[in-house]
Design a protein around this motif. Structure first.
Motif, PDB file in Angstrom:
ATOM      1  N   LYS A   1      -2.682  -3.407   9.511  1.00  0.00           N
ATOM      2  CA  LYS A   1      -1.635  -3.282   8.490  1.00  0.00           C
ATOM      3  C   LYS A   1      -0.367  -3.937   9.021  1.00  0.00           C
ATOM      4  CE  LYS A   1      -4.153  -0.476   5.999  1.00  0.00           C
ATOM      5  NZ  LYS A   1      -4.992  -1.104   4.983  1.00  0.00           N
TER       6      LYS A   1
ATOM      7  N   ASP B   1      -5.181  -0.165  12.370  1.00  0.00           N
ATOM      8  CA  ASP B   1      -5.102   0.982  11.455  1.00  0.00           C
ATOM      9  C   ASP B   1      -4.787   2.275  12.204  1.00  0.00           C
ATOM     10  OD1 ASP B   1      -5.741  -0.824   9.540  1.00  0.00           O
ATOM     11  OD2 ASP B   1      -7.729  -0.021   9.068  1.00  0.00           O
TER      12      ASP B   1
ATOM     13  N   GLU C   1       0.808  -1.215   0.000  1.00  0.00           N
ATOM     14  CA  GLU C   1       0.000   0.000   0.000  1.00  0.00           C
ATOM     15  C   GLU C   1       0.840   1.264   0.000  1.00  0.00           C
ATOM     16  OE1 GLU C   1      -2.995  -0.296   3.037  1.00  0.00           O
ATOM     17  OE2 GLU C   1      -3.908  -2.037   2.068  1.00  0.00           O
TER      18      GLU C   1
ATOM     19  N   THR D   1      -2.602 -12.678   5.099  1.00  0.00           N
ATOM     20  CA  THR D   1      -2.457 -11.562   4.168  1.00  0.00           C
ATOM     21  C   THR D   1      -2.763 -12.017   2.749  1.00  0.00           C
ATOM     22  OG1 THR D   1      -0.081 -11.996   4.000  1.00  0.00           O
ATOM     23  CG2 THR D   1      -0.751 -10.365   5.604  1.00  0.00           C
TER      24      THR D   1
ATOM     25  N   ILE E   1       4.293  -0.702   3.824  1.00  0.00           N
ATOM     26  CA  ILE E   1       3.011  -0.928   4.493  1.00  0.00           C
ATOM     27  C   ILE E   1       2.170  -1.846   3.624  1.00  0.00           C
ATOM     28  CG2 ILE E   1       0.917   0.166   5.411  1.00  0.00           C
ATOM     29  CD1 ILE E   1       2.581   2.723   5.782  1.00  0.00           C
ATOM     30  N   THR E   2       1.724  -2.961   4.190  1.00  0.00           N
ATOM     31  CA  THR E   2       0.949  -3.934   3.410  1.00  0.00           C
ATOM     32  C   THR E   2      -0.332  -4.311   4.155  1.00  0.00           C
ATOM     33  OG1 THR E   2       2.243  -5.746   4.365  1.00  0.00           O
ATOM     34  CG2 THR E   2       3.003  -4.891   2.269  1.00  0.00           C
ATOM     35  N   PRO E   3      -1.343  -4.740   3.403  1.00  0.00           N
ATOM     36  CA  PRO E   3      -2.617  -5.092   4.036  1.00  0.00           C
ATOM     37  C   PRO E   3      -2.563  -6.416   4.788  1.00  0.00           C
ATOM     38  CG  PRO E   3      -2.706  -5.532   1.676  1.00  0.00           C
ATOM     39  CD  PRO E   3      -1.383  -4.879   1.939  1.00  0.00           C
TER      40      PRO E   3
ATOM     41  N   VAL F   1      -0.989   3.043  12.616  1.00  0.00           N
ATOM     42  CA  VAL F   1      -0.041   2.998  11.498  1.00  0.00           C
ATOM     43  C   VAL F   1       0.856   4.236  11.470  1.00  0.00           C
ATOM     44  CG1 VAL F   1       0.203   3.034   8.986  1.00  0.00           C
ATOM     45  CG2 VAL F   1      -1.442   1.478  10.059  1.00  0.00           C
TER      46      VAL F   1
END
Ligand code: ATP
Ligand code: ATP
Ligand code: ATP
Ligand code: MG
Ligand code: MG
Ligand code: MG
Lengths: 115, 115, 115
Positions: B2, B66, A96, C93, B92-94, B69
């Motif tokens: 995240k 979230d 992201e 993920t 940053i990744t989901p 972050v």
């Protein structure tokens, strides 16, 4: 941006590294991992025998701009492929945001080395 | 939720660790990684010379709610930044779900240490 | 496809490994990680005292087809759970693509060992 994770043979690491640098790919990171699985070979020849020992591989991680994903994947496959069982895997996952700590830049620009 | 992955200088690890604990951040994990790339410096001063040796960094991984972050990212930047080339990156990744193994709790609550 | 990352006690690794193989799960990878956090215990008994030393854990990473996510999570919880503080976490993920380097196969088929 995508994260590309490639689990490759240790013997192929130097070739893959050169290919990534030649493909003008940005930085990558790597570390040692071990793999465990039911080996395909053992199943074919000896029935349901589990190989419970591990094998050593190198995990390469690199985050690239979308435009570089296929070029990166091809560079890795070209050099990591022997055609023999056990050549490894590549996983592509979403990213992201990316931040360059030195400047605080975020997004694609943080991945780009201005020439 | 995240996942925040930060690749930082080893010399900055203790400072970043303290900052994360002070920022009331939940657990984090870390391990050693190596980095390979075309160094910016070498290109500017000496043309197309690849630096093919590796550099050592620490990879910090933490999954946060979230709401945490930006606080986490700022804590890392504040302490990991020297302003010199090579300060590292944050990605940053989901994350779709998190499970606390002890209780089986899932989602945000599994990341939250009730005080 | 999903990536499952499980941070477990070292003492539980062999049990989790057997459970994953028995659950007919495809390959997994693992490596050592260290964890840092404010320990829950210390807070309760001694007030706001940070335990800044690290603890050792094993990170298991496996990418599975969607159909195998819950089976994998349950196999890990079943074996990694002691009920004591510190059993670890599982994170799920998204994965956009997977490639088998030997064949170039992409997507779910690359994760599937034809029997
Ligand atoms: N689904 C997966 N999740 C996590 N790691 C994996 C996965 N599949 C493979 N690996 C890692 O990749 C390494 C090599 O796997 P391998 O090349 O044998 O894959 P494969 O799909 O069985 O391909 P092949 O059929 O060519 O043997 C394993 O040791 C393991 O570390
Ligand atoms: N795109 C990337 N993918 C994976 N790892 C990366 C990536 N970029 C950087 N890294 C890792 O971060 C480390 C430090 O990178 P570095 O700080 O030099 O990034 P940079 O963008 O070149 O910033 P700077 O311009 O400040 O040097 C590298 O050694 C490498 O391990
Ligand atoms: N949010 C997180 N991000 C990254 N790593 C984590 C996170 N939470 C836990 N870990 C890793 O998992 C390990 C074990 O965590 P732990 O089991 O104590 O989690 P917990 O949520 O505090 O559960 P419990 O309440 O049962 O103690 C830590 O050492 C750390 O390496
Ligand atoms: Mg195989
Ligand atoms: Mg740099
Ligand atoms: Mg705990």
């Amino acid at each position: 941006m995508k994260k590309i994770e490639a689990i490759i043979r240790k013997t192929k690491f130097e070739d893959v590294k050169e290919a990534l640098l030649e493909a003008d790919i940005e930085w990558f990171s790597y570390y040692d991992v071990r793999g465990v699985g039911k080996t395909h070979e053992e199943r074919i020849y000896r029935g349901v025998v589990y190989d419970t020992s591990y094998i050593e591989r190198i995990m390469i991680i690199l985050v690239v701009r979308d435009v570089n994903v296929e070029r990166t994947v091809q560079a890795i496959i070209n050099k990591a492929q022997t055609g023999e069982i056990g050549d490894g895997r590549i996983f592509i996952t979403p990213v992201e945001d990316s931040i360059r700590i030195r400047t605080g830049e975020r997004g694609d620009i943080s991945l780009y080395d201005v020439k």
